[in-house]
Motif scaffolding. Structure first.
Motif, PDB file in Angstrom:
ATOM      1  N   VAL A 161      -6.424 -62.710  16.434  1.00 48.17           N
ATOM      2  CA  VAL A 161      -4.976 -62.045  17.000  1.00 48.17           C
ATOM      3  C   VAL A 161      -4.337 -61.130  16.062  1.00 48.17           C
ATOM      4  CG1 VAL A 161      -2.981 -62.054  18.239  1.00 48.17           C
ATOM      5  CG2 VAL A 161      -4.893 -63.432  18.845  1.00 48.17           C
ATOM      6  N   GLN A 162      -4.055 -61.854  14.809  1.00 52.06           N
ATOM      7  CA  GLN A 162      -3.229 -61.235  13.864  1.00 52.06           C
ATOM      8  C   GLN A 162      -4.030 -59.970  13.119  1.00 52.06           C
ATOM      9  OE1 GLN A 162      -2.249 -64.870  11.661  1.00 52.06           O
ATOM     10  NE2 GLN A 162      -0.023 -64.838  12.116  1.00 52.06           N
ATOM     11  N   ARG A 163      -5.323 -60.198  13.018  1.00 56.98           N
ATOM     12  CA  ARG A 163      -6.235 -59.242  12.570  1.00 56.98           C
ATOM     13  C   ARG A 163      -6.148 -58.033  13.193  1.00 56.98           C
ATOM     14  NH1 ARG A 163      -9.116 -63.893  10.648  1.00 56.98           N
ATOM     15  NH2 ARG A 163     -10.669 -63.678  12.071  1.00 56.98           N
ATOM     16  N   LEU A 164      -6.380 -58.234  14.476  1.00 59.04           N
ATOM     17  CA  LEU A 164      -6.427 -57.262  15.436  1.00 59.04           C
ATOM     18  C   LEU A 164      -5.150 -56.323  15.519  1.00 59.04           C
ATOM     19  CD1 LEU A 164      -7.562 -55.695  18.012  1.00 59.04           C
ATOM     20  CD2 LEU A 164      -6.528 -57.636  19.114  1.00 59.04           C
ATOM     21  N   LEU A 165      -4.124 -57.160  15.472  1.00 58.99           N
ATOM     22  CA  LEU A 165      -2.716 -56.547  15.347  1.00 58.99           C
ATOM     23  C   LEU A 165      -2.433 -55.652  14.190  1.00 58.99           C
ATOM     24  CD1 LEU A 165      -0.770 -58.827  17.346  1.00 58.99           C
ATOM     25  CD2 LEU A 165      -1.753 -56.868  18.461  1.00 58.99           C
ATOM     26  N   VAL A 166      -2.845 -56.429  13.119  1.00 56.91           N
ATOM     27  CA  VAL A 166      -2.644 -55.813  11.752  1.00 56.91           C
ATOM     28  C   VAL A 166      -3.392 -54.575  11.389  1.00 56.91           C
ATOM     29  CG1 VAL A 166      -2.588 -56.085   9.378  1.00 56.91           C
ATOM     30  CG2 VAL A 166      -1.826 -57.982  10.502  1.00 56.91           C
ATOM     31  N   ARG A 167      -4.673 -54.592  11.938  1.00 55.43           N
ATOM     32  CA  ARG A 167      -5.460 -53.506  11.959  1.00 55.43           C
ATOM     33  C   ARG A 167      -4.925 -52.271  12.676  1.00 55.43           C
ATOM     34  NH1 ARG A 167      -9.642 -55.660  13.360  1.00 55.43           N
ATOM     35  NH2 ARG A 167     -10.000 -54.935  15.410  1.00 55.43           N
ATOM     36  N   SER A 168      -4.438 -52.695  14.136  1.00 59.11           N
ATOM     37  CA  SER A 168      -4.045 -51.400  15.049  1.00 59.11           C
ATOM     38  C   SER A 168      -2.715 -50.874  14.185  1.00 59.11           C
ATOM     39  CB  SER A 168      -3.687 -52.332  16.084  1.00 59.11           C
ATOM     40  OG  SER A 168      -3.120 -51.151  17.104  1.00 59.11           O
ATOM     41  N   LEU A 169      -1.865 -51.763  13.731  1.00 57.72           N
ATOM     42  CA  LEU A 169      -0.593 -51.266  12.818  1.00 57.72           C
ATOM     43  C   LEU A 169      -1.057 -50.361  11.915  1.00 57.72           C
ATOM     44  CD1 LEU A 169       2.454 -51.462  12.528  1.00 57.72           C
ATOM     45  CD2 LEU A 169       2.017 -53.609  10.968  1.00 57.72           C
ATOM     46  N   GLY A 170      -1.727 -50.692  11.039  1.00 60.75           N
ATOM     47  CA  GLY A 170      -2.142 -49.789   9.934  1.00 60.75           C
ATOM     48  C   GLY A 170      -2.767 -48.444  10.257  1.00 60.75           C
ATOM     49  N   GLU A 171      -3.554 -48.732  11.288  1.00 63.63           N
ATOM     50  CA  GLU A 171      -4.329 -47.421  12.016  1.00 63.63           C
ATOM     51  C   GLU A 171      -3.126 -46.378  12.559  1.00 63.63           C
ATOM     52  OE1 GLU A 171      -7.128 -48.862  14.512  1.00 63.63           O
ATOM     53  OE2 GLU A 171      -8.499 -49.391  12.919  1.00 63.63           O
ATOM     54  N   ARG A 172      -2.064 -47.075  13.275  1.00 64.04           N
ATOM     55  CA  ARG A 172      -1.272 -46.170  14.039  1.00 64.04           C
ATOM     56  C   ARG A 172      -0.202 -45.506  12.993  1.00 64.04           C
ATOM     57  NH1 ARG A 172      -0.536 -46.739  19.309  1.00 64.04           N
ATOM     58  NH2 ARG A 172      -2.111 -48.281  20.102  1.00 64.04           N
ATOM     59  N   VAL A 173       0.200 -46.345  11.804  1.00 60.07           N
ATOM     60  CA  VAL A 173       1.124 -45.842  10.868  1.00 60.07           C
ATOM     61  C   VAL A 173       0.433 -44.667  10.122  1.00 60.07           C
ATOM     62  CG1 VAL A 173       2.552 -46.115   8.804  1.00 60.07           C
ATOM     63  CG2 VAL A 173       2.470 -47.992  10.563  1.00 60.07           C
ATOM     64  N   ASP A 174      -1.100 -44.641   9.605  1.00 63.82           N
ATOM     65  CA  ASP A 174      -1.714 -43.864   8.870  1.00 63.82           C
ATOM     66  C   ASP A 174      -1.907 -42.737   9.832  1.00 63.82           C
ATOM     67  OD1 ASP A 174      -2.588 -43.945   6.521  1.00 63.82           O
ATOM     68  OD2 ASP A 174      -4.208 -45.292   6.788  1.00 63.82           O
ATOM     69  N   GLY A 175      -2.060 -42.766  11.217  1.00 68.76           N
ATOM     70  CA  GLY A 175      -2.312 -41.577  11.934  1.00 68.76           C
ATOM     71  C   GLY A 175      -0.838 -40.885  12.137  1.00 68.76           C
ATOM     72  N   PHE A 176       0.205 -41.439  12.202  1.00 67.60           N
ATOM     73  CA  PHE A 176       1.360 -41.124  12.502  1.00 67.60           C
ATOM     74  C   PHE A 176       1.732 -40.114  11.113  1.00 67.60           C
ATOM     75  CE2 PHE A 176       6.248 -40.686  13.090  1.00 67.60           C
ATOM     76  CZ  PHE A 176       6.413 -40.140  14.174  1.00 67.60           C
ATOM     77  N   PHE A 177       1.759 -40.755  10.022  1.00 68.82           N
ATOM     78  CA  PHE A 177       2.124 -40.227   8.654  1.00 68.82           C
ATOM     79  C   PHE A 177       1.046 -38.716   8.694  1.00 68.82           C
ATOM     80  CE2 PHE A 177       4.080 -43.655   6.688  1.00 68.82           C
ATOM     81  CZ  PHE A 177       5.098 -42.841   6.042  1.00 68.82           C
ATOM     82  N   ASP A 178      -0.198 -38.700   9.049  1.00 64.45           N
ATOM     83  CA  ASP A 178      -1.041 -37.374   9.289  1.00 64.45           C
ATOM     84  C   ASP A 178      -0.504 -36.475  10.048  1.00 64.45           C
ATOM     85  OD1 ASP A 178      -2.527 -38.858   7.176  1.00 64.45           O
ATOM     86  OD2 ASP A 178      -3.975 -39.511   8.435  1.00 64.45           O
ATOM     87  N   ALA A 179       0.129 -36.925  11.291  1.00 69.17           N
ATOM     88  CA  ALA A 179       0.576 -35.945  12.285  1.00 69.17           C
ATOM     89  C   ALA A 179       1.747 -36.674  12.716  1.00 69.17           C
ATOM     90  CB  ALA A 179      -0.518 -35.650  13.444  1.00 69.17           C
ATOM     91  N   PRO A 180       3.048 -36.304  12.226  1.00 69.01           N
ATOM     92  CA  PRO A 180       4.183 -36.833  12.605  1.00 69.01           C
ATOM     93  C   PRO A 180       4.863 -35.969  13.505  1.00 69.01           C
ATOM     94  CG  PRO A 180       4.692 -35.726  10.401  1.00 69.01           C
ATOM     95  CD  PRO A 180       3.364 -35.481  10.858  1.00 69.01           C
ATOM     96  N   ARG A 181       4.553 -35.991  14.985  1.00 71.49           N
ATOM     97  CA  ARG A 181       5.007 -35.037  15.936  1.00 71.49           C
ATOM     98  C   ARG A 181       6.414 -35.537  16.431  1.00 71.49           C
ATOM     99  NH1 ARG A 181       2.399 -30.606  14.983  1.00 71.49           N
ATOM    100  NH2 ARG A 181       0.123 -30.613  15.187  1.00 71.49           N
ATOM    101  N   HIS A 182       7.401 -34.741  16.491  1.00 78.10           N
ATOM    102  CA  HIS A 182       8.794 -35.056  16.828  1.00 78.10           C
ATOM    103  C   HIS A 182       8.631 -35.763  18.320  1.00 78.10           C
ATOM    104  CE1 HIS A 182      13.020 -34.818  18.270  1.00 78.10           C
ATOM    105  NE2 HIS A 182      13.275 -34.759  17.169  1.00 78.10           N
ATOM    106  N   GLU A 183       7.982 -35.324  19.399  1.00 85.15           N
ATOM    107  CA  GLU A 183       8.041 -35.751  20.556  1.00 85.15           C
ATOM    108  C   GLU A 183       7.325 -37.267  20.711  1.00 85.15           C
ATOM    109  OE1 GLU A 183       4.215 -33.237  20.348  1.00 85.15           O
ATOM    110  OE2 GLU A 183       6.214 -33.299  19.700  1.00 85.15           O
ATOM    111  N   GLN A 184       6.533 -37.548  19.720  1.00 83.67           N
ATOM    112  CA  GLN A 184       5.891 -38.750  19.728  1.00 83.67           C
ATOM    113  C   GLN A 184       6.606 -39.953  18.961  1.00 83.67           C
ATOM    114  OE1 GLN A 184       2.040 -37.951  18.267  1.00 83.67           O
ATOM    115  NE2 GLN A 184       1.394 -36.829  20.012  1.00 83.67           N
ATOM    116  N   ALA A 185       7.842 -39.488  18.185  1.00 88.71           N
ATOM    117  CA  ALA A 185       8.641 -40.388  17.175  1.00 88.71           C
ATOM    118  C   ALA A 185       9.274 -41.712  17.900  1.00 88.71           C
ATOM    119  CB  ALA A 185       9.489 -39.645  16.468  1.00 88.71           C
TER     120      ALA A 185
END
Length: 319
Positions: A161-185
């Motif tokens: 569970v933790q590995r799944l959630l941590v991997r999802s967290l890292g991928e989401r943060v990376d993706g948001f940094f690459d495209a930080p859209r205001h409407e998605q903040a």
């Protein structure tokens, strides 16, 4: 505001600076954007590091890449640049160590580190590193993650569970940094708090779920967050989109002591309160904000809002 508005990302890098200027530059930048620190590097090439920073409504983010180095926050720094915020660090790529008080923690890639900024610490990295920092107000951290954080806490990703959630967290943060859209903040901030709360509560033993259950619950929360403006959104619709039965969906939320309908209402009210207090929301009437967040009537919105926050939407706007 145009739908394509991109949030301002601040970036600092030592790569184009003379070696002898890099540490001072890095210390000055962190003091201005993150927290007062003193950096030391014993690498022959000097400190080679890059940092990206984003500032959201109730969350500040940092993505740091670098070589081996050590950062220290001492008592004089705490006095000169005080901070009562809580840092959650997601360690990637490198083993590291953290000293605070009498506590020494050894960290592996994929570990989370929870620590206070009003106490001295030493944080070191033994090789090429990547670090995500989640800078959270202490009150928000207590409400969403852990009520009373006194010393540093390591949250290891040992369970599926933790590995799944941590991997999802890292991928989401990376993706948001690459495209930080205001409407998605706002949605990104909510999902980040949810992910951190799930990881930390699982570590604390407050609930245990299988990796599959965690994935279904995460998918259900994401679907709800993406459809807050739909007044016809129902638990049955969320369950169907998630790929489970309504009864199974209720069991998933019960693992966290909640229910799908309650979660939906909480997220609608939270986003409405944010809109009421924001400059962008000032251009909308209270009724428009209610409808934007899936309430079928202004009266229902006002009653629910007053029951949750103890004030009316109009009082929040005036305040």
């Amino acid at each position: 505001m145009p739908a394509t508005t991109v949030l301002e990302t601040r970036r600092a890098s030592t790569l184009d600076l003379p070696v002898e200027q890099r540490l001072a530059f890095w210390d000055d930048y962190n003091a201005s954007i993150l927290v007062g620190l003193k950096c030391s590097s014993f690498a022959q090439t000097g400190l080679t590091a890059t940092q990206d920073n984003l500032c959201l409504d109730r969350l500040r983010l940092a993505r740091i890449d670098g070589n081996e180095h050590v950062v220290e926050r001492s008592l004089p720094m705490i006095r000169s640049t005080p901070s009562e915020s809580i840092f959650v660090a997601l360690v990637q790529h490198s083993q590291s160590f953290f000293y605070q008080g009498d506590n020494c923690l050894l960290l592996q890639p994929g570990d989370l580190l929870l620590y206070r900024n009003d106490k001295p610490y030493l944080f070191g990295f033994s090789g090429p590193m990547r670090l995500f920092i989640f800078d959270m107000p202490a009150s928000d951290f207590a409400e969403h993650c852990l009520r009373d954080l006194q010393g540093a806490v390591r949250v290891g990703a040992e369970s599926p569970v933790q590995r799944l959630l941590v991997r999802s967290l890292g991928e989401r943060v990376d993706g948001f940094f690459d495209a930080p859209r205001h409407e998605q903040a706002a949605r990104f901030q909510t999902e980040t708090y949810d992910l951190l709360a799930s990881i930390i509560s699982d570590h604390a033993g407050e609930h245990r779920a299988s990796a599959l259950s965690a994935a279904y619950l995460l998918a259900a929360k994401q679907y709800i967050q993406q459809h807050l403006d739909d007044p016809a959104l129902s638990c049955e619709q969320v369950a169907a989109a998630t790929g489970v039965s309504s009864r199974h969906l209720a069991r998933l939320f019960a693992q966290e002591g909640g229910a799908p309908g309650r979660y939906l209402l909480e997220k609608r009210l939270a986003r409405a309160r944010q809109m009421l207090a924001s400059p962008m929301g000032a251009r909308l009437g209270v009724a428009e904000i209610a409808y934007c967040n899936g309430f079928s009537s202004q009266a229902h919105f006002a009653r629910s809002f007053k029951a949750r926050y103890g004030v009316t939407p109009s009082e929040v706007r005036r305040g």
